[in-house]
Design a protein around this motif. Sequence first.
Motif, PDB file in Angstrom:
ATOM      1  N   THR A   1     -12.035 -26.554 -19.372  1.00  0.00           N
ATOM      2  CA  THR A   1     -13.367 -26.595 -19.083  1.00  0.00           C
ATOM      3  C   THR A   1     -13.567 -27.608 -17.603  1.00  0.00           C
ATOM      4  N   ARG A   2     -11.936 -28.655 -17.616  1.00  0.00           N
ATOM      5  CA  ARG A   2     -12.112 -29.615 -16.275  1.00  0.00           C
ATOM      6  C   ARG A   2     -10.903 -29.110 -15.818  1.00  0.00           C
ATOM      7  N   PRO A   3     -10.117 -29.792 -14.768  1.00  0.00           N
ATOM      8  CA  PRO A   3      -8.298 -29.653 -14.542  1.00  0.00           C
ATOM      9  C   PRO A   3      -8.038 -30.457 -15.245  1.00  0.00           C
ATOM     10  N   GLY A   4      -6.765 -30.310 -15.364  1.00  0.00           N
ATOM     11  CA  GLY A   4      -5.816 -31.340 -16.210  1.00  0.00           C
ATOM     12  C   GLY A   4      -5.732 -31.085 -17.188  1.00  0.00           C
ATOM     13  N   ALA A   5      -4.323 -32.037 -18.447  1.00  0.00           N
ATOM     14  CA  ALA A   5      -4.275 -30.914 -19.135  1.00  0.00           C
ATOM     15  C   ALA A   5      -5.408 -31.208 -20.530  1.00  0.00           C
ATOM     16  N   ILE A   6      -5.515 -30.005 -21.106  1.00  0.00           N
ATOM     17  CA  ILE A   6      -6.347 -30.019 -22.381  1.00  0.00           C
ATOM     18  C   ILE A   6      -5.200 -30.240 -24.063  1.00  0.00           C
ATOM     19  N   ARG A   7      -5.619 -32.006 -24.070  1.00  0.00           N
ATOM     20  CA  ARG A   7      -5.067 -32.255 -25.067  1.00  0.00           C
ATOM     21  C   ARG A   7      -5.766 -31.536 -26.686  1.00  0.00           C
ATOM     22  N   SER A   8      -4.820 -31.177 -27.395  1.00  0.00           N
ATOM     23  CA  SER A   8      -4.964 -30.692 -28.916  1.00  0.00           C
ATOM     24  C   SER A   8      -5.149 -31.312 -29.705  1.00  0.00           C
ATOM     25  N   SER A   9      -5.790 -30.742 -30.768  1.00  0.00           N
ATOM     26  CA  SER A   9      -6.207 -32.004 -31.976  1.00  0.00           C
ATOM     27  C   SER A   9      -4.599 -32.146 -32.487  1.00  0.00           C
ATOM     28  N   SER A  10      -3.907 -31.366 -32.402  1.00  0.00           N
ATOM     29  CA  SER A  10      -2.931 -32.001 -33.079  1.00  0.00           C
ATOM     30  C   SER A  10      -1.629 -32.837 -31.748  1.00  0.00           C
ATOM     31  N   GLY A  11      -2.056 -33.282 -30.763  1.00  0.00           N
ATOM     32  CA  GLY A  11      -1.666 -33.990 -29.572  1.00  0.00           C
ATOM     33  C   GLY A  11      -0.959 -33.365 -28.332  1.00  0.00           C
ATOM     34  N   ALA A  12      -0.700 -32.955 -28.767  1.00  0.00           N
ATOM     35  CA  ALA A  12       0.583 -31.666 -27.739  1.00  0.00           C
ATOM     36  C   ALA A  12      -0.985 -31.383 -26.971  1.00  0.00           C
ATOM     37  N   ARG A  13      -0.523 -30.836 -25.454  1.00  0.00           N
ATOM     38  CA  ARG A  13      -1.286 -30.614 -24.649  1.00  0.00           C
ATOM     39  C   ARG A  13      -0.774 -28.450 -23.910  1.00  0.00           C
ATOM     40  N   LEU A  14      -2.151 -28.483 -23.162  1.00  0.00           N
ATOM     41  CA  LEU A  14      -1.820 -26.892 -23.133  1.00  0.00           C
ATOM     42  C   LEU A  14      -2.597 -27.501 -21.176  1.00  0.00           C
ATOM     43  N   MET A  15      -1.434 -26.792 -20.646  1.00  0.00           N
ATOM     44  CA  MET A  15      -1.762 -26.527 -19.032  1.00  0.00           C
ATOM     45  C   MET A  15      -2.865 -25.157 -18.320  1.00  0.00           C
ATOM     46  N   PRO A  16      -4.226 -25.211 -18.083  1.00  0.00           N
ATOM     47  CA  PRO A  16      -4.744 -24.052 -17.786  1.00  0.00           C
ATOM     48  C   PRO A  16      -4.429 -23.319 -16.468  1.00  0.00           C
ATOM     49  N   ASP A  17      -5.006 -22.250 -16.886  1.00  0.00           N
ATOM     50  CA  ASP A  17      -4.619 -21.222 -16.003  1.00  0.00           C
ATOM     51  C   ASP A  17      -5.759 -21.313 -14.942  1.00  0.00           C
ATOM     52  N   GLU A  18      -6.424 -20.925 -15.699  1.00  0.00           N
ATOM     53  CA  GLU A  18      -8.084 -21.510 -14.753  1.00  0.00           C
ATOM     54  C   GLU A  18      -8.710 -22.868 -15.344  1.00  0.00           C
ATOM     55  N   ILE A  19      -9.714 -22.468 -14.941  1.00  0.00           N
ATOM     56  CA  ILE A  19     -11.462 -23.842 -14.707  1.00  0.00           C
ATOM     57  C   ILE A  19     -12.422 -22.998 -14.642  1.00  0.00           C
ATOM     58  N   VAL A  20     -12.900 -22.736 -16.484  1.00  0.00           N
ATOM     59  CA  VAL A  20     -14.628 -22.510 -16.242  1.00  0.00           C
ATOM     60  C   VAL A  20     -15.494 -22.484 -15.058  1.00  0.00           C
ATOM     61  N   GLY A  21     -15.823 -21.620 -13.941  1.00  0.00           N
ATOM     62  CA  GLY A  21     -16.389 -21.345 -12.990  1.00  0.00           C
ATOM     63  C   GLY A  21     -16.038 -21.633 -12.041  1.00  0.00           C
ATOM     64  N   GLU A  22     -14.361 -22.170 -11.666  1.00  0.00           N
ATOM     65  CA  GLU A  22     -14.371 -22.487 -10.237  1.00  0.00           C
ATOM     66  C   GLU A  22     -13.969 -21.381  -9.612  1.00  0.00           C
ATOM     67  N   SER A  23     -13.520 -20.194 -10.315  1.00  0.00           N
ATOM     68  CA  SER A  23     -13.336 -19.285  -9.931  1.00  0.00           C
ATOM     69  C   SER A  23     -13.785 -17.388 -10.334  1.00  0.00           C
ATOM     70  N   PRO A  24     -14.959 -18.029  -9.918  1.00  0.00           N
ATOM     71  CA  PRO A  24     -16.330 -16.478  -9.937  1.00  0.00           C
ATOM     72  C   PRO A  24     -15.598 -15.026  -9.712  1.00  0.00           C
ATOM     73  N   ASN A  25     -14.764 -15.046  -8.967  1.00  0.00           N
ATOM     74  CA  ASN A  25     -13.457 -13.631  -9.153  1.00  0.00           C
ATOM     75  C   ASN A  25     -13.045 -13.047  -9.966  1.00  0.00           C
ATOM     76  N   LEU A  26     -12.636 -13.905 -11.252  1.00  0.00           N
ATOM     77  CA  LEU A  26     -11.728 -13.708 -12.435  1.00  0.00           C
ATOM     78  C   LEU A  26     -12.291 -12.874 -13.064  1.00  0.00           C
ATOM     79  N   LYS A  27     -11.936 -11.690 -12.611  1.00  0.00           N
ATOM     80  CA  LYS A  27     -12.680 -10.857 -13.838  1.00  0.00           C
ATOM     81  C   LYS A  27     -11.898 -11.011 -15.771  1.00  0.00           C
ATOM     82  N   ILE A  28     -12.427 -11.029 -16.331  1.00  0.00           N
ATOM     83  CA  ILE A  28     -12.047 -10.499 -17.737  1.00  0.00           C
ATOM     84  C   ILE A  28     -11.412  -9.701 -18.668  1.00  0.00           C
ATOM     85  N   ASP A  29     -12.033  -8.896 -19.579  1.00  0.00           N
ATOM     86  CA  ASP A  29     -11.859  -8.070 -19.760  1.00  0.00           C
ATOM     87  C   ASP A  29     -12.179  -8.654 -21.217  1.00  0.00           C
ATOM     88  N   THR A  30     -11.161  -9.494 -21.784  1.00  0.00           N
ATOM     89  CA  THR A  30     -11.480 -10.091 -23.610  1.00  0.00           C
ATOM     90  C   THR A  30     -11.362 -11.804 -23.301  1.00  0.00           C
TER      91      THR A  30
END
Length: 330
Positions: A47-76
């Motif tokens: 939802t924003r740039p940077g690592a996503i902190r999960s409920s367990s404390g582990a962090r995920l790095m997003p591949d894309e940010i919501v709304g920043e790639s208008p041409n991103l085609k998503i099937d599912t």
Amino acid sequence: MPRGLLRVAILAVPGVQLLDVSGPLDVFAEANVQAGRPVYELCVLGTRPGAIRSSSGARLMPDEIVGESPNLKIDTLLVAGAPNAANVPADGQVVDWLRSATPSMRRYGSVCSGAFFLAQAGLLDGKRATTHWAVAERLAREFPAMSVDADALHIRDGRLWTAAGVTAGLDLALALVEEDLGREVAMRVAGQLVMFFKRPGGQMQFSRKGEAAPVGRSALQEVQRWVAANPAEDHSVASLAQRTGLSSRHFARLFRQEVGMTPGDWVEEARVTAAREMLESGDAAPKQVAGRCGFADVDTLRRAFVRRVGVTPAEYRKRYAREDMKVAIP
């Protein structure tokens, strides 16, 4: 069978449950292996740039940010849940993006409490969906335009797919793989990941929400404690009313008003709770459990158990009884 590379995106909000993301991703990744060719391109949305902190404390790095790639085609698209999702309003930008982006997708859905984000975007209105049993009543209450099935592991309603809590996300992802690649590939994926191809029963077998607990004024709670401690006794309305010194009619009306169900329903719930505990201990077969918990026979126990828990007593015992205490079923 869809052709070409299918982009599967998992939307992960801050505080996301890690398995809601990683579980489905592993199913799709294994499907690529079992299909013998790249089928799915996997993507984690933040939802924003940077690592996503999960409920367990582990962090995920997003591949894309919501709304920043208008041409991103998503099937599912699958929206992952978070332990606090039912209590925190969704980011307005995320809600707006869900409304605008999902119409162009082949399918979309949620895992666990991720259903709340779809609901806030109006994407569950007029739909049938599920979520974790612990928040299913709240989802139904706050979004009455939808229909909530609190027992289902996963549900499809047109392009919408929703899953119950956490590990049910794997069941949902496997169902999506079966739709895309067929039963044989999906069965191979299940075998490789050591998971059920079709998990038996629903999620209420994991729930403790339906267990009988004393509520209402003290006189009614005293009766409820008596029933719970002595499930095999006669618990007709007349006998319970006598313990409170009330008439049967007044007792039944007061009980329903303060407890929210009839005395008969509460007694059945208390007996099923006692039966669950006895089956979990493993020291009694269903036939013995029926007698000790006040059921007329094992068939009556079975019907009540399936109604309240979603599986038979024998199946429940097989899954939850202590191995060192199990006795042979004659």
